[in-house]
Design an enzyme around this catalytic site. Structure first.
Site, PDB file in Angstrom:
ATOM      1  N   GLY A  25       0.830  -1.219   0.000  1.00 41.27           N
ATOM      2  CA  GLY A  25       0.000   0.000   0.000  1.00 41.27           C
ATOM      3  C   GLY A  25       0.850   1.249   0.000  1.00 41.27           C
ATOM      4  N   ALA A  26       1.809   1.306  -0.933  1.00 46.32           N
ATOM      5  CA  ALA A  26       2.763   2.424  -0.939  1.00 46.32           C
ATOM      6  C   ALA A  26       2.407   3.498  -1.958  1.00 46.32           C
ATOM      7  CB  ALA A  26       4.173   1.887  -1.192  1.00 46.32           C
ATOM      8  N   THR A  27       1.239   3.405  -2.594  1.00 47.55           N
ATOM      9  CA  THR A  27       0.895   4.423  -3.585  1.00 47.55           C
ATOM     10  C   THR A  27       0.382   5.714  -2.949  1.00 47.55           C
ATOM     11  OG1 THR A  27      -1.305   3.463  -3.792  1.00 47.55           O
ATOM     12  CG2 THR A  27       0.321   2.775  -5.425  1.00 47.55           C
ATOM     13  N   ALA A  28       0.104   5.673  -1.641  1.00 45.12           N
ATOM     14  CA  ALA A  28      -0.468   6.862  -0.990  1.00 45.12           C
ATOM     15  C   ALA A  28      -0.168   6.809   0.516  1.00 45.12           C
ATOM     16  CB  ALA A  28      -1.987   6.889  -1.207  1.00 45.12           C
TER      17      ALA A  28
ATOM     18  N   VAL B  89      -3.476  -6.794  -3.057  1.00 48.07           N
ATOM     19  CA  VAL B  89      -2.997  -7.582  -1.914  1.00 48.07           C
ATOM     20  C   VAL B  89      -3.988  -8.701  -1.538  1.00 48.07           C
ATOM     21  CG1 VAL B  89      -3.952  -6.198   0.008  1.00 48.07           C
ATOM     22  CG2 VAL B  89      -1.720  -7.226   0.255  1.00 48.07           C
TER      23      VAL B  89
ATOM     24  N   ASN C 199       0.911  -2.593   5.376  1.00 46.51           N
ATOM     25  CA  ASN C 199       0.220  -1.314   5.543  1.00 46.51           C
ATOM     26  C   ASN C 199      -1.064  -1.214   4.712  1.00 46.51           C
ATOM     27  OD1 ASN C 199       0.108   1.806   5.826  1.00 46.51           O
ATOM     28  ND2 ASN C 199       0.314   1.466   3.617  1.00 46.51           N
TER      29      ASN C 199
ATOM     30  N   TYR D 269     -14.771  -2.416  10.013  1.00 48.05           N
ATOM     31  CA  TYR D 269     -13.398  -1.880   9.955  1.00 48.05           C
ATOM     32  C   TYR D 269     -12.716  -2.066  11.314  1.00 48.05           C
ATOM     33  CZ  TYR D 269      -9.395   1.222   9.613  1.00 48.05           C
ATOM     34  OH  TYR D 269      -8.110   1.723   9.640  1.00 48.05           O
TER      35      TYR D 269
ATOM     36  N   THR E   1      -4.542  11.263   5.061  1.00 41.42           N
ATOM     37  CA  THR E   1      -4.088  10.509   3.887  1.00 41.42           C
ATOM     38  C   THR E   1      -5.280  10.438   2.923  1.00 41.42           C
ATOM     39  OG1 THR E   1      -4.884   8.439   4.834  1.00 41.42           O
ATOM     40  CG2 THR E   1      -2.619   9.027   5.371  1.00 41.42           C
ATOM     41  N   GLU E   2      -5.250   9.480   2.016  1.00 40.91           N
ATOM     42  CA  GLU E   2      -6.428   9.270   1.145  1.00 40.91           C
ATOM     43  C   GLU E   2      -7.504   8.419   1.834  1.00 40.91           C
ATOM     44  OE1 GLU E   2      -5.184   7.701  -2.650  1.00 40.91           O
ATOM     45  OE2 GLU E   2      -3.884   9.413  -3.044  1.00 40.91           O
TER      46      GLU E   2
HETATM   47  P1  NDP Z   1      -4.504   5.597   1.963  1.00 42.06           P
HETATM   48  O1  NDP Z   1      -5.864   5.402   1.388  1.00 42.06           O
HETATM   49  O2  NDP Z   1      -3.836   6.899   1.779  1.00 42.06           O
HETATM   50  O3  NDP Z   1      -3.529   4.438   1.455  1.00 42.06           O
HETATM   51  C1  NDP Z   1      -3.946   3.101   1.419  1.00 42.06           C
HETATM   52  C2  NDP Z   1      -2.974   2.272   0.613  1.00 42.06           C
HETATM   53  O4  NDP Z   1      -3.449   0.917   0.617  1.00 42.06           O
HETATM   54  C3  NDP Z   1      -2.885   2.726  -0.822  1.00 42.06           C
HETATM   55  O5  NDP Z   1      -1.549   2.681  -1.234  1.00 42.06           O
HETATM   56  C4  NDP Z   1      -3.687   1.691  -1.573  1.00 42.06           C
HETATM   57  O6  NDP Z   1      -3.121   1.460  -2.857  1.00 42.06           O
HETATM   58  C5  NDP Z   1      -3.466   0.448  -0.715  1.00 42.06           C
HETATM   59  N1  NDP Z   1      -4.526  -0.534  -0.949  1.00 42.06           N
HETATM   60  C6  NDP Z   1      -5.843  -0.424  -0.668  1.00 42.06           C
HETATM   61  N2  NDP Z   1      -6.496  -1.507  -1.106  1.00 42.06           N
HETATM   62  C7  NDP Z   1      -5.559  -2.316  -1.689  1.00 42.06           C
HETATM   63  C8  NDP Z   1      -5.614  -3.560  -2.348  1.00 42.06           C
HETATM   64  N3  NDP Z   1      -6.746  -4.232  -2.525  1.00 42.06           N
HETATM   65  N4  NDP Z   1      -4.457  -4.085  -2.820  1.00 42.06           N
HETATM   66  C9  NDP Z   1      -3.301  -3.416  -2.675  1.00 42.06           C
HETATM   67  N5  NDP Z   1      -3.190  -2.238  -2.062  1.00 42.06           N
HETATM   68  C10 NDP Z   1      -4.308  -1.691  -1.586  1.00 42.06           C
HETATM   69  O7  NDP Z   1      -4.696   5.266   3.512  1.00 42.06           O
HETATM   70  P2  NDP Z   1      -3.660   5.258   4.755  1.00 42.06           P
HETATM   71  O8  NDP Z   1      -2.298   5.552   4.327  1.00 42.06           O
HETATM   72  O9  NDP Z   1      -4.268   6.087   5.804  1.00 42.06           O
HETATM   73  O10 NDP Z   1      -3.811   3.747   5.185  1.00 42.06           O
HETATM   74  C11 NDP Z   1      -2.712   2.895   5.426  1.00 42.06           C
HETATM   75  C12 NDP Z   1      -3.044   1.960   6.569  1.00 42.06           C
HETATM   76  O11 NDP Z   1      -3.192   2.732   7.759  1.00 42.06           O
HETATM   77  C13 NDP Z   1      -4.352   1.190   6.393  1.00 42.06           C
HETATM   78  O12 NDP Z   1      -4.152  -0.137   6.820  1.00 42.06           O
HETATM   79  C14 NDP Z   1      -5.314   1.917   7.335  1.00 42.06           C
HETATM   80  O13 NDP Z   1      -6.329   1.064   7.795  1.00 42.06           O
HETATM   81  C15 NDP Z   1      -4.358   2.317   8.440  1.00 42.06           C
HETATM   82  N6  NDP Z   1      -4.816   3.398   9.296  1.00 42.06           N
HETATM   83  C16 NDP Z   1      -5.119   4.644   8.773  1.00 42.06           C
HETATM   84  C17 NDP Z   1      -5.561   5.635   9.612  1.00 42.06           C
HETATM   85  C18 NDP Z   1      -5.931   6.993   9.098  1.00 42.06           C
HETATM   86  O14 NDP Z   1      -6.573   7.775   9.840  1.00 42.06           O
HETATM   87  N7  NDP Z   1      -5.553   7.347   7.888  1.00 42.06           N
HETATM   88  C19 NDP Z   1      -5.722   5.421  11.056  1.00 42.06           C
HETATM   89  C20 NDP Z   1      -5.364   4.106  11.487  1.00 42.06           C
HETATM   90  C21 NDP Z   1      -4.923   3.147  10.627  1.00 42.06           C
HETATM   91  P3  NDP Z   1      -3.957   1.305  -4.223  1.00 42.06           P
HETATM   92  O15 NDP Z   1      -5.220   2.087  -4.089  1.00 42.06           O
HETATM   93  O16 NDP Z   1      -3.036   1.842  -5.280  1.00 42.06           O
HETATM   94  O17 NDP Z   1      -4.162  -0.156  -4.362  1.00 42.06           O
END
Ligand code: NDP
Length: 273
Positions: free
Chosen positions: A18-21, A76, A102, A168, A203-204
């Site tokens: 999940g490194a695209t964002a 993933v 992540n 969630y 984040t996104e």
């Molecule tokens: P973002 O939406 O910014 O990033 C999420 C990342 O996960 C993206 O790179 C996305 O890549 C990837 N992703 C989502 N679905 C898939 C999939 N099916 N296959 C592969 N990659 C996937 O969110 P965050 O950075 O905030 O989230 C990162 C982690 O942190 C998550 O596990 C989230 O639950 C956790 N978290 C976030 C919080 C917050 O407030 N933001 C708080 C607590 C935990 P792509 O779309 O390109 O596949």
């Protein structure tokens, strides 16, 4: 008598899902930024959006001590695609020192009785099953080599329930708990496990949760004055890096919960009607 503390082991090869964002992108960038001539790093970055992975890899390679940046465009939650992507990594990046699990998402805010079964399945597939696939693909190599570190990105939502969070929250309780369960299996093996459990982080995440409603998402991170009400992805990245690369080899952070200073806990809820 004080014992000499062995230095932290600098990570040479790091895979971030999940490194695209958001947190994942910031984490991959942090390892590239902090790499040195003595301790260069190779990064493997995953996500579904291939174009974003390519531009991330370009950015990562602009840091002088980032030796390699390998994009793995894969869902993933696609079991066979995940296993084959990791199995087919070039030999130069096969020995992964750090796996940052992540990739994850929340979908919707409905109360449980109104929730969407499709959304529930996606959250379970990505947050729980996807994390297990990446772990199963990478962890046996770490155990064989007798060293490595798995960092799971859980959430405060896995410990404290929030209305509309239901499935969630449950997926993140799975992540938080799996991390300590993994520790139980890996004592003495040389492989560390850490659960980082963030609160509100800009984040996104909210755009995804609100299915593209950017205005609604923006409000989650809005403050009328004073400091931010959300951590940044880079704040969480610093903590991941601290846990893997700044502590002595014999020290394991089990769980680390983190929130913006402006987030807190509510009182118990009652309905007295
Ligand atoms: P973002 O939406 O910014 O990033 C999420 C990342 O996960 C993206 O790179 C996305 O890549 C990837 N992703 C989502 N679905 C898939 C999939 N099916 N296959 C592969 N990659 C996937 O969110 P965050 O950075 O905030 O989230 C990162 C982690 O942190 C998550 O596990 C989230 O639950 C956790 N978290 C976030 C919080 C917050 O407030 N933001 C708080 C607590 C935990 P792509 O779309 O390109 O596949």
């Amino acid at each position: 008598m004080l014992r000499a503390t062995p230095a932290a082991l600098r990570s040479a090869c790091v895979l971030v899902t999940g490194a695209t964002a958001g947190i994942g992108k910031a984490t991959a960038t942090m390892y590239a930024q902090r790499a040195t001539a003595e301790s260069p790093v190779s990064l493997i970055v995953t996500g579904r959006r291939a174009n974003l992975l390519d531009s991330l890899c370009e950015d990562l390679m602009s840091y002088p001590h980032c030796k390699a940046a390998v994009p793995l465009a894969v869902d993933v939650s696609d079991k066979s695609a995940m296993f084959s992507a990791i199995e087919n990594l070039p030999d130069s990046v096969k020995n992964i020192d750090v796996l940052v699990n992540n990739a994850g998402l929340a979908l919707g805010t409905s109360p449980i009785h109104e929730g969407s079964v499709d959304d529930w399945e996606t959250m379970v597939d990505v947050n729980c099953k996807g994390l297990l696939y990446a772990t199963k693909a990478v962890l046996p190599g770490m155990v064989e080599r007798g060293e490595g570190h798995v960092v799971n990105i859980g959430s405060v939502a896995g410990t404290y329930n929030l209305p509309g969070g239901n499935v969630y929250c449950a997926t993140k309780a799975f992540v938080n708990h799996l991390s300590t369960a993994m520790r139980a299996d890996l004592i003495g093996v040389g492989v560390k496990v850490t659960s980082i459990e963030p609160g509100n982080t800009e984040t996104e995440f909210s755009v995804v949760r609100f299915k593209g409603d950017e205005d609604k998402a923006k409000k989650v991170y809005e403050a009328t004055n004073g400091p931010r009400v959300a951590c940044g992805g880079e704040d969480i990245a610093k903590i991941v890096y601290f846990a893997t690369d700044e502590l002595p080899k014999h020290v394991n952070v089990n769980r680390l919960e983190v929130m913006p200073e402006r987030q807190g806990f509510g009182p118990f809820a009652f309905n007295r009607e």
